[in-house]
Motif scaffolding. Structure first.
Motif, short mmCIF file in Angstrom:
data_model
loop_
_atom_site.label_atom_id
_atom_site.label_comp_id
_atom_site.label_asym_id
_atom_site.label_seq_id
_atom_site.Cartn_x
_atom_site.Cartn_y
_atom_site.Cartn_z
N ARG A 122 4.46 -1.48 -11.49
CA ARG A 122 3.47 -1.31 -10.42
C ARG A 122 3.88 -0.10 -9.59
O ARG A 122 5.02 -0.02 -9.13
CB ARG A 122 3.43 -2.55 -9.51
CG ARG A 122 2.95 -3.79 -10.24
CD ARG A 122 2.83 -4.99 -9.33
NE ARG A 122 2.71 -6.21 -10.13
CZ ARG A 122 2.78 -7.44 -9.65
NH1 ARG A 122 2.95 -7.63 -8.36
NH2 ARG A 122 2.66 -8.49 -10.45
N GLY A 168 14.15 -4.59 -3.06
CA GLY A 168 13.44 -5.73 -3.67
C GLY A 168 12.05 -5.38 -4.18
O GLY A 168 11.33 -6.26 -4.63
N ARG A 169 11.68 -4.11 -4.09
CA ARG A 169 10.38 -3.72 -4.67
C ARG A 169 10.56 -2.45 -5.49
O ARG A 169 10.93 -1.40 -4.95
CB ARG A 169 9.37 -3.49 -3.55
CG ARG A 169 7.94 -3.67 -4.09
CD ARG A 169 6.91 -3.04 -3.24
NE ARG A 169 6.66 -3.75 -2.01
CZ ARG A 169 5.99 -3.20 -1.00
NH1 ARG A 169 5.54 -1.97 -1.10
NH2 ARG A 169 5.79 -3.87 0.09
N TYR A 170 10.33 -2.57 -6.76
CA TYR A 170 10.54 -1.45 -7.68
C TYR A 170 9.25 -1.14 -8.42
O TYR A 170 8.30 -1.91 -8.38
CB TYR A 170 11.64 -1.80 -8.70
CG TYR A 170 12.92 -2.23 -8.04
CD1 TYR A 170 13.77 -1.28 -7.47
CD2 TYR A 170 13.25 -3.57 -7.92
CE1 TYR A 170 14.93 -1.66 -6.83
CE2 TYR A 170 14.41 -3.96 -7.27
CZ TYR A 170 15.24 -3.01 -6.72
OH TYR A 170 16.37 -3.38 -6.08
N PHE A 189 9.99 -3.62 -12.76
CA PHE A 189 10.77 -4.80 -12.40
C PHE A 189 10.60 -5.82 -13.51
O PHE A 189 9.69 -5.71 -14.33
CB PHE A 189 10.31 -5.38 -11.05
CG PHE A 189 8.84 -5.73 -11.03
CD1 PHE A 189 7.90 -4.74 -10.80
CD2 PHE A 189 8.41 -7.02 -11.28
CE1 PHE A 189 6.54 -5.06 -10.82
CE2 PHE A 189 7.06 -7.33 -11.30
CZ PHE A 189 6.11 -6.35 -11.07
N LEU A 244 10.08 -14.98 -3.92
CA LEU A 244 10.85 -14.80 -5.15
C LEU A 244 9.98 -14.96 -6.39
O LEU A 244 10.34 -14.52 -7.47
CB LEU A 244 11.99 -15.83 -5.19
CG LEU A 244 13.03 -15.68 -4.09
CD1 LEU A 244 14.04 -16.79 -4.15
CD2 LEU A 244 13.73 -14.34 -4.20
N GLY A 270 5.71 -16.49 -7.78
CA GLY A 270 4.42 -17.05 -7.40
C GLY A 270 3.67 -17.54 -8.61
O GLY A 270 3.93 -17.12 -9.74
N GLY A 300 8.39 -15.29 -11.83
CA GLY A 300 9.44 -15.02 -10.83
C GLY A 300 10.05 -13.65 -11.10
O GLY A 300 10.18 -13.23 -12.25
P1 AMP Z 1 3.38 -11.40 -8.38
O1 AMP Z 1 3.13 -11.15 -9.84
O2 AMP Z 1 2.94 -10.30 -7.50
O3 AMP Z 1 2.96 -12.75 -7.94
O4 AMP Z 1 4.95 -11.40 -8.22
C1 AMP Z 1 5.78 -12.45 -8.65
C2 AMP Z 1 7.20 -12.08 -8.34
O5 AMP Z 1 7.56 -10.90 -9.06
C3 AMP Z 1 7.46 -11.72 -6.89
O6 AMP Z 1 7.69 -12.87 -6.14
C4 AMP Z 1 8.69 -10.85 -7.00
O7 AMP Z 1 9.85 -11.62 -7.14
C5 AMP Z 1 8.44 -10.12 -8.29
N1 AMP Z 1 7.83 -8.81 -8.02
C6 AMP Z 1 6.53 -8.50 -7.89
N2 AMP Z 1 6.37 -7.18 -7.66
C7 AMP Z 1 7.60 -6.65 -7.64
C8 AMP Z 1 8.10 -5.33 -7.45
N3 AMP Z 1 7.31 -4.28 -7.25
N4 AMP Z 1 9.45 -5.14 -7.50
C9 AMP Z 1 10.29 -6.19 -7.72
N5 AMP Z 1 9.87 -7.44 -7.91
C10 AMP Z 1 8.54 -7.68 -7.87
#
Ligand code: AMP
Length: 462
Positions: free
Chosen positions: A138, A145-147, A150, A308, A310, A333
């Motif tokens: 993305r 914590g945001r890459y 990931f 962490l 969803g 996760g």
């Molecule tokens: P999501 O698919 O947006 O519901 O994300 C589920 C989980 O993936 C989040 O709770 C994070 O732990 C991880 N995650 C989502 N986006 C990122 C990101 N850009 N960098 C690192 N971890 C991410």
């Protein structure tokens, strides 16, 4: 009876100093912004996560699925939603050499649903339980914590509408974090379905319309297209405005309400720590009914990077992909974020299993004989380390010491002529000559009595 020998090791010249890793060489390629190398020091955490995810998945009847990193971009625009942040702002999209519009997958529910339909998993006994572990992309603003690349582990249960499945998946997610010593709470909500959500959207739009001026520019736009997304906006003003918002759980139709109540009852039975959170809307269009986010316990809200993982139910997604309705629910996760939490909580990963022995050699003929022995030992499950490309025995033994092996097996000129081998105890430095033919059973016998690597303070200098 083995003969004890004095510890004598030939001298070697010292290797040149490697350049300091801190010195940046001009023009040297650098990591792309938002990307992360997973270095050897990270691997024990990584292994622990992988093991716990796999164990939990297999014991709950999930089979592994891996889909490609590249997918047709419209797979995500049709399912995740054109107006969502993930698709609108963050998706890596390019046109390939065939002129096709391709995306680096930003999530895995849509690809798994595609694979489920494409490979006829719909005709398997339902539900079909699948899990995965892989990289996602993305193009977001990078921060701790945001890459931009990931990793996620995730679970999908396809072909089951029962609320107990939602509860079991929340339970599975929480169990994984618990096993990795990260205590979490599931923040849970219901988004209703196509029967009751449109009515709630009207109520929500009305509420925000009267407070439009306090919303950020993005949310003013969301008000037209997807007012639900205002609820999880990270801007403080939008957060304040949505404090007193009418809650969707008060506007669910009877079926959605019954589904939600039963999920909560099952969570109670399973003693899953959960809290109702009307702000959990998840950023993707395909969710229906139950949605949840996994939060580190003690962290107040999810307006930082504190979630962490969803998940949620997506009963309409497979129909959107052109098929009959298949009720489904999933969870994902983030691996990097979980690793951060494990480190903060001083999680001690299991040590990596080190080599058991080291093979040392002096001279070309000895090298060849060692190489053969190396193969025999590995076949028997004995982890043998070596430095076959090195000539100096001192250097080789220093490596053996660094690795913490219990024994080094050395073949020099004399051993070659006598058809013997030296067994050097790396803790005491004592070397014994053993008949080459007997070395394998001898080393097996000795290794059976040892318990792991020689700790650094016990390794004798070579
Ligand atoms: P999501 O698919 O947006 O519901 O994300 C589920 C989980 O993936 C989040 O709770 C994070 O732990 C991880 N995650 C989502 N986006 C990122 C990101 N850009 N960098 C690192 N971890 C991410």
């Amino acid at each position: 009876m083995p003969i004890q020998q004095k510890n004598t090791t030939p001298q070697t010249q010292t290797a040149p100093e490697p350049p300091s890793p801190l010195e940046k060489v001009k023009g040297q390629p650098q990591l792309l912004r938002g990307m992360k190398d997973i270095l050897p020091a990270d691997q024990p955490y990584w292994d622990a996560i992988r093991t716990v995810v796999e164990d939990n998945a297999h014991s709950a009847g999930f089979s592994r699925i891996e889909t490609p990193i590249l997918e047709a971009a419209n797979l995500f625009t049709r399912t995740v939603g054109q107006e969502t942040d993930i698709v609108e702002k963050e998706m890596y999209v390019f046109v390939d050499k065939s002129g096709d519009k391709i995306a680096l997958r930003p999530e895995n529910t849509a690809p798994v649903a595609r694979a489920f339909l494409e490979h006829g998993l719909i005709s398997w006994p339902q539900p079909v339980r699948l899990y995965y572990l892989g990289p996602f992309f993305r193009h977001d603003r990078p921060q701790a914590g945001r890459y931009r690349q990931f990793w996620q582990f995730g679970f999908e249960v396809l072909g089951d509408a029962h609320p107990v499945v939602d509860a079991q998946l929340v339970y599975l997610a929480v169990s994984i974090y618990k096993a990795l010593t990260v205590p979490v709470t599931a923040h849970i909500n219901s988004l209703g379905d196509s029967v009751c959500r449109p009515n709630y959207m009207k109520i929500l739009t009305e509420y925000f319309r009267t407070r439009r001026n306090s919303l950020c520019e993005d949310c003013k736009r969301r008000l037209q297209k997807n007012p639900l997304r205002i609820l999880d906006c990270k801007e403080p003003d939008c957060h304040t405005v949505s404090q007193d918002v009418p809650q969707i759980v008060d506007h669910l139709c009877e079926q959605c309400r019954d589904h939600f109540v039963r999920v909560l009852e099952y969570l109670g039975e399973l003693e899953v720590p959960y809290t109702l959170n009307p702000r959990i809307v998840r950023g993707l269009d395909y969710y229906t009914r139950t949605v949840w986010q996994i939060m580190d316990e003690g962290v107040e809200d999810h307006y930082g990077q504190t979630d962490l993982g969803g998940g949620g139910r997506y009963d309409d997604l497979l129909q959107q992909l052109g098929n009959r309705p298949v009720p489904a629910v999933g969870f994902a996760g983030g691996v990097e974020r979980l690793m951060m939490r494990m480190r903060e909580r001083q999680y001690v990963p299991a040590p990596i299993r080190h080599p058991d022995i080291f093979l040392g050699q002096l001279g070309e003929a000895a090298r060849k004989k060692s190489l053969k022995l190396y193969d025999t030992l590995r076949t028997l499950g004995i982890r043998a380390a070596e430095s076959f490309s090195k000539d100096s025995l001192k250097g080789q033994l220093e490596t053996a010491n660094r690795l913490g092996v219990k024994y080094a097996l050395i073949i020099g000129q004399k051993e070659l002529m006598d058809d013997t081998i030296l067994i050097r105890d790396m803790e005491s430095g004592i070397q014994e000559v053993v008949d080459f033919k007997k070395v394998v059973p001898e080393i097996q016998k000795r290794l059976a009595k040892t318990n792991g690597a020689v700790p650094p303070e016990k390794r004798v200098a070579v």
